[in-house]
Design a protein around this motif. Structure first.
Motif, PDB file in Angstrom:
ATOM      1  N   GLU A 122       0.853  -1.511  -0.237  1.00  0.00           N
ATOM      2  CA  GLU A 122      -0.352  -0.257  -0.148  1.00  0.00           C
ATOM      3  C   GLU A 122       0.867   1.257   0.123  1.00  0.00           C
ATOM      4  O   GLU A 122      -0.111   2.234  -0.710  1.00  0.00           O
ATOM      5  N   THR A 123       2.221   1.196   0.804  1.00  0.00           N
ATOM      6  CA  THR A 123       2.405   2.509   1.327  1.00  0.00           C
ATOM      7  C   THR A 123       3.883   1.549   0.425  1.00  0.00           C
ATOM      8  O   THR A 123       4.741   0.852   0.787  1.00  0.00           O
ATOM      9  N   VAL A 124       4.480   2.980  -0.298  1.00  0.00           N
ATOM     10  CA  VAL A 124       6.607   3.128  -0.274  1.00  0.00           C
ATOM     11  C   VAL A 124       7.165   3.850   0.365  1.00  0.00           C
ATOM     12  O   VAL A 124       6.397   5.669   0.290  1.00  0.00           O
ATOM     13  N   PHE A 125       8.024   3.928   0.953  1.00  0.00           N
ATOM     14  CA  PHE A 125       8.823   4.710   1.066  1.00  0.00           C
ATOM     15  C   PHE A 125      10.563   4.598   1.028  1.00  0.00           C
ATOM     16  O   PHE A 125      11.024   3.461   1.466  1.00  0.00           O
ATOM     17  N   ALA A 126      11.079   5.224   0.418  1.00  0.00           N
ATOM     18  CA  ALA A 126      12.575   5.232   0.073  1.00  0.00           C
ATOM     19  C   ALA A 126      13.287   6.534   0.283  1.00  0.00           C
ATOM     20  O   ALA A 126      13.190   7.275  -0.291  1.00  0.00           O
ATOM     21  N   GLN A 127      14.681   5.858   0.182  1.00  0.00           N
ATOM     22  CA  GLN A 127      15.565   6.716   0.261  1.00  0.00           C
ATOM     23  C   GLN A 127      17.241   6.284  -0.115  1.00  0.00           C
ATOM     24  O   GLN A 127      17.145   4.799  -0.149  1.00  0.00           O
ATOM     25  N   GLY A 128      17.687   6.906  -1.041  1.00  0.00           N
ATOM     26  CA  GLY A 128      18.785   7.224  -1.821  1.00  0.00           C
ATOM     27  C   GLY A 128      20.485   7.653  -2.245  1.00  0.00           C
ATOM     28  O   GLY A 128      20.057   8.981  -1.323  1.00  0.00           O
ATOM     29  N   ALA A 129      21.429   7.224  -2.689  1.00  0.00           N
ATOM     30  CA  ALA A 129      21.966   8.000  -1.909  1.00  0.00           C
ATOM     31  C   ALA A 129      22.971   7.083  -3.780  1.00  0.00           C
ATOM     32  O   ALA A 129      23.261   5.972  -3.686  1.00  0.00           O
ATOM     33  N   VAL A 130      23.723   8.214  -3.822  1.00  0.00           N
ATOM     34  CA  VAL A 130      25.426   7.627  -4.667  1.00  0.00           C
ATOM     35  C   VAL A 130      26.490   7.268  -4.017  1.00  0.00           C
ATOM     36  O   VAL A 130      27.047   8.728  -3.635  1.00  0.00           O
ATOM     37  N   LEU A 131      26.992   6.720  -3.515  1.00  0.00           N
ATOM     38  CA  LEU A 131      28.338   5.728  -2.507  1.00  0.00           C
ATOM     39  C   LEU A 131      29.269   5.157  -3.119  1.00  0.00           C
ATOM     40  O   LEU A 131      30.023   4.899  -2.926  1.00  0.00           O
ATOM     41  N   VAL A 132      28.857   4.402  -4.224  1.00  0.00           N
ATOM     42  CA  VAL A 132      29.690   4.191  -4.906  1.00  0.00           C
ATOM     43  C   VAL A 132      30.494   3.624  -6.616  1.00  0.00           C
ATOM     44  O   VAL A 132      31.957   3.883  -6.022  1.00  0.00           O
ATOM     45  N   ASP A 133      30.221   5.168  -7.486  1.00  0.00           N
ATOM     46  CA  ASP A 133      30.104   5.581  -8.633  1.00  0.00           C
ATOM     47  C   ASP A 133      29.737   6.784  -8.684  1.00  0.00           C
ATOM     48  O   ASP A 133      28.636   6.562  -8.853  1.00  0.00           O
ATOM     49  N   PRO A 134      30.135   8.219  -8.860  1.00  0.00           N
ATOM     50  CA  PRO A 134      29.369   9.383  -9.187  1.00  0.00           C
ATOM     51  C   PRO A 134      28.964   9.359 -11.193  1.00  0.00           C
ATOM     52  O   PRO A 134      28.142   9.639 -11.492  1.00  0.00           O
ATOM     53  N   VAL A 135      29.040   8.359 -11.767  1.00  0.00           N
ATOM     54  CA  VAL A 135      28.542   7.900 -12.805  1.00  0.00           C
ATOM     55  C   VAL A 135      27.350   7.599 -12.761  1.00  0.00           C
ATOM     56  O   VAL A 135      26.470   8.439 -13.618  1.00  0.00           O
ATOM     57  N   PHE A 136      27.058   7.177 -11.786  1.00  0.00           N
ATOM     58  CA  PHE A 136      25.089   7.276 -11.318  1.00  0.00           C
ATOM     59  C   PHE A 136      24.491   8.594 -11.197  1.00  0.00           C
ATOM     60  O   PHE A 136      23.951   8.269 -11.702  1.00  0.00           O
ATOM     61  N   ALA A 137      25.650   9.203 -10.792  1.00  0.00           N
ATOM     62  CA  ALA A 137      24.619  10.401 -10.688  1.00  0.00           C
ATOM     63  C   ALA A 137      24.825  11.574 -12.105  1.00  0.00           C
ATOM     64  O   ALA A 137      23.506  12.759 -12.268  1.00  0.00           O
TER      65      ALA A 137
END
Length: 340
Positions: free
Chosen positions: A192-207
């Motif tokens: 029913e509900t989703v709460f997500a948090q994220g970061a770029v910690l492995v490789d700046p290419v993701f950002a």
């Protein structure tokens, strides 16, 4: 029908895996394979396996009267039109995940399948892993009681290439979507509900491509149960795939698979080999089993183990996770249309 005659669309790594698995099954026959870039190498590969037709035209494959089912293993942006074409041609369909990056397009595909009365199985292969399948059986038997908490760890050994990141759809749609399906599979209830948090910690290419490489997602189910999923694009020690279900009567857990069970204990410490390297090694048998069950369903009219609805639900959760990161708050699946 003595055998299910199959056409495979997309001759990349996963298409060839499915082809080889089908060729080992007495109840299946691979009639044709199509790929936009089909050339001499694919012709030679198919010839070694006795696959009679290699073409660059998927419409030619779908239109053949000697094909009962198609495996769609091409790029995600082609899935919906191919599903619609195959359904209208009366072919049963196995499609790799996700069906699409747009839940409205996915609904369009599911409507075409329903209208045609054909089968559609989605490639959530982890449901067929021997560990997770047994875990689900125990949950169904009530060994953990009523599920309260589900914990899923899913970490890749190495990040994908920049070219892949650019078209992947992001960590939630590309990677965590398997875990969202697994959470539903274990909970036996809808999110029913989703709460997500994220970061770029492995490789700046993701950002650079607006993506994340590290994430934690919390799901709340209609039953009241909760799930916590942690994802990373790089685990230095290898492919990390674990699930735990905690309930009113106890806890059930499935660990990683290893090349062997040897543990070395000496004065330097206690050690063992790293987990199986990546998904092809870890889920090899799961790929075989999901294919076998699809063929069995087509041939004998049995229910599919994972259907288009499951694909849609996982996509909805992935979209809610992405919105949650953007908005910095929990997102209900019921409000997704308003956020479009």
């Amino acid at each position: 029908m003595g055998k299910v005659r199959v056409g495979i669309i997309g001759a990349g790594r996963i298409g060839r895996i499915h082809a080889d698995n089908l060729l080992r099954m007495g109840e299946a026959e691979v009639v044709a394979i199509s790929d936009l870039f089909a050339g001499e190498e694919l012709l030679a590969w198919a010839g070694e396996r006795g696959i009679g037709l290699v073409t660059t035209d998927s419409a030619e494959l779908i239109g053949r009267t000697d094909i009962d089912a198609v495996f769609i293993c091409s790029s995600t942006d082609t899935h919906v039109p191919l599903i619609v074409q195959a359904a209208e041609a009366g072919k049963h369909i196995f499609c790799e995940k996700p069906v699409s990056m747009d839940v409205n397009r996915t609904r369009e595909a599911l409507e075409a399948v329903s209208k045609a009365g054909v089968k559609l199985q989605i490639g959530f292969n982890r449901r067929f892993d021997h560990n997770f399948k047994r875990l689900r059986e125990l949950v169904e038997q009530g060994r953990a009681g009523v599920p309260h908490l589900i914990k899923i760890t899913s970490r890749d050994p190495n990040p994908p290439s920049a070219a892949y990141i650019q078209v992947s759809g992001g960590i939630f749609m590309d990677m965590a979507i398997h875990d969202f399906d697994m959470a539903r599979f274990m909970a036996g209830s809808e999110v029913e509900t989703v709460f997500a948090q994220g970061a770029v910690l492995v490789d700046p290419v993701f950002a650079e491509y607006g993506d994340l490489d590290t994430a934690i997602t919390t799901l709340t189910f209609a039953s009241g149960a909760m799930a916590v999923i942690d994802n990373s694009r790089r685990a230095a020690y290898g492919y990390d795939q674990r699930v735990e279900v905690f309930g009113s009567k106890g806890a059930l857990s499935a660990d990683n698979d290893y090349p062997n069970t040897v543990v070395v204990s000496d004065e330097a410490g206690v050690s063992r080999d790293k987990p199986l390297h990546f998904f092809l090694e870890r889920y090899n048998e799961a790929y075989i089993d999901e294919t076998r069950q699809f063929i069995d369903s087509v041939l004998h009219g049995k229910p599919l183990p994972v259907e288009g609805f499951d694909g849609l639900q996982a996509e909805l959760i992935a979209r809610a996770a992405k919105e949650s990161v953007k908005l910095g708050r929990p997102v209900k699946l019921a409000e997704l249309n308003a956020l479009a």
